[in-house]
Design a protein around this motif. Sequence first.
Motif, PDB file in Angstrom:
ATOM      1  N   VAL A  78      43.901  36.856  40.927  1.00 39.77           N
ATOM      2  CA  VAL A  78      43.188  36.686  39.618  1.00 39.77           C
ATOM      3  C   VAL A  78      42.845  35.105  39.758  1.00 39.77           C
ATOM      4  CG1 VAL A  78      42.789  36.620  37.103  1.00 39.77           C
ATOM      5  CG2 VAL A  78      44.027  38.420  38.291  1.00 39.77           C
ATOM      6  N   GLU A  79      43.839  34.252  39.865  1.00 40.92           N
ATOM      7  CA  GLU A  79      43.822  32.865  39.841  1.00 40.92           C
ATOM      8  C   GLU A  79      42.718  32.559  41.266  1.00 40.92           C
ATOM      9  OE1 GLU A  79      47.245  34.024  37.806  1.00 40.92           O
ATOM     10  OE2 GLU A  79      46.487  34.346  39.819  1.00 40.92           O
ATOM     11  N   ASP A  80      43.025  33.070  42.392  1.00 45.04           N
ATOM     12  CA  ASP A  80      41.956  32.814  43.567  1.00 45.04           C
ATOM     13  C   ASP A  80      40.397  33.347  43.265  1.00 45.04           C
ATOM     14  OD1 ASP A  80      41.711  31.873  46.197  1.00 45.04           O
ATOM     15  OD2 ASP A  80      41.306  34.102  46.648  1.00 45.04           O
ATOM     16  N   LEU A  81      40.525  34.241  42.532  1.00 45.84           N
ATOM     17  CA  LEU A  81      38.930  35.040  42.304  1.00 45.84           C
ATOM     18  C   LEU A  81      38.372  34.013  41.151  1.00 45.84           C
ATOM     19  CD1 LEU A  81      39.676  38.912  42.099  1.00 45.84           C
ATOM     20  CD2 LEU A  81      38.241  37.480  43.836  1.00 45.84           C
ATOM     21  N   LEU A  82      38.928  33.424  40.341  1.00 44.30           N
ATOM     22  CA  LEU A  82      38.418  32.692  39.301  1.00 44.30           C
ATOM     23  C   LEU A  82      37.801  31.181  39.767  1.00 44.30           C
ATOM     24  CD1 LEU A  82      40.630  33.598  36.366  1.00 44.30           C
ATOM     25  CD2 LEU A  82      38.619  34.307  36.819  1.00 44.30           C
ATOM     26  N   LYS A  83      38.311  30.806  41.186  1.00 42.47           N
ATOM     27  CA  LYS A  83      37.631  29.652  41.612  1.00 42.47           C
ATOM     28  C   LYS A  83      36.152  29.742  41.764  1.00 42.47           C
ATOM     29  CE  LYS A  83      42.214  28.670  43.728  1.00 42.47           C
ATOM     30  NZ  LYS A  83      42.874  28.492  45.056  1.00 42.47           N
ATOM     31  N   PRO A  84      35.598  28.513  41.493  1.00 45.28           N
ATOM     32  CA  PRO A  84      34.120  28.596  41.465  1.00 45.28           C
ATOM     33  C   PRO A  84      33.852  28.972  42.919  1.00 45.28           C
ATOM     34  CG  PRO A  84      35.051  26.487  40.891  1.00 45.28           C
ATOM     35  CD  PRO A  84      36.179  27.371  41.045  1.00 45.28           C
ATOM     36  N   GLU A  85      34.561  28.474  44.058  1.00 47.09           N
ATOM     37  CA  GLU A  85      34.088  28.964  45.439  1.00 47.09           C
ATOM     38  C   GLU A  85      34.025  30.612  45.638  1.00 47.09           C
ATOM     39  OE1 GLU A  85      38.220  27.471  46.020  1.00 47.09           O
ATOM     40  OE2 GLU A  85      36.545  26.783  44.756  1.00 47.09           O
ATOM     41  N   ASN A  86      34.546  31.239  44.758  1.00 52.53           N
ATOM     42  CA  ASN A  86      34.604  32.833  44.951  1.00 52.53           C
ATOM     43  C   ASN A  86      33.946  33.398  43.827  1.00 52.53           C
ATOM     44  OD1 ASN A  86      36.507  32.634  47.192  1.00 52.53           O
ATOM     45  ND2 ASN A  86      38.365  32.290  45.526  1.00 52.53           N
ATOM     46  N   LYS A  87      32.858  32.971  43.317  1.00 56.12           N
ATOM     47  CA  LYS A  87      32.163  33.442  42.203  1.00 56.12           C
ATOM     48  C   LYS A  87      31.347  34.734  42.758  1.00 56.12           C
ATOM     49  CE  LYS A  87      28.468  32.170  39.099  1.00 56.12           C
ATOM     50  NZ  LYS A  87      27.532  31.155  38.385  1.00 56.12           N
ATOM     51  N   ASP A  88      30.896  34.680  43.900  1.00 60.89           N
ATOM     52  CA  ASP A  88      29.994  35.711  44.622  1.00 60.89           C
ATOM     53  C   ASP A  88      30.952  36.805  44.672  1.00 60.89           C
ATOM     54  OD1 ASP A  88      27.789  34.285  44.408  1.00 60.89           O
ATOM     55  OD2 ASP A  88      27.943  33.842  46.672  1.00 60.89           O
ATOM     56  N   LYS A  89      32.381  36.629  45.240  1.00 55.16           N
ATOM     57  CA  LYS A  89      33.125  38.042  45.345  1.00 55.16           C
ATOM     58  C   LYS A  89      33.454  38.356  44.047  1.00 55.16           C
ATOM     59  CE  LYS A  89      37.417  39.025  47.734  1.00 55.16           C
ATOM     60  NZ  LYS A  89      38.515  38.486  48.572  1.00 55.16           N
TER      61      LYS A  89
END
Length: 160
Positions: A78-89
């Motif tokens: 979850v923490e990884d997905l919430l990063k701005p660089e993972n917005k599309d994913k």
Amino acid sequence: MLRRTFIAAIVAGTALVSTPVHAADMDIVDTAVAAGNFETLVAAVQAAGLVETLKGEGPFTVFAPTDAAFAKLPAGTVEDLLKPENKDKLSAILTYHVVPGKVMSGDLSDGLMAATVQGSQVTIKTDPAVMVDGATVTQADIEASNGVIHVIDSVIMPKM
């Protein structure tokens, strides 16, 4: 826009789980916020920029994972997905939980394939329990002003 719609639907669905029947007066996002057990979903919808979409006219059907469902994901996901660089994913995952239109539990049938806002399809099973891509529906038909929320016990993932 479709991704935003899906996320909004998800957020709204989560709020409905713990809110009273009068949730139909609130949109999906507000319903999810009011429920109190969709904090992770709401944070994800915000991070993906989908709040306005899910607050939109709809209608949307959101298969909304609870905080407990997000907690089942591997540590750090979850923490990884919430990063701005993972917005599309993140947007792709959230919109995979949203189906255009208002689909009530009575509209579901075993083996039904439903197109998601993300572009893929989810598979609905009704026997022995109502499931969406392997996630069990724990609460159905939470109506919001712009759609319906079905609470699920797992986060479902599109094939990427």
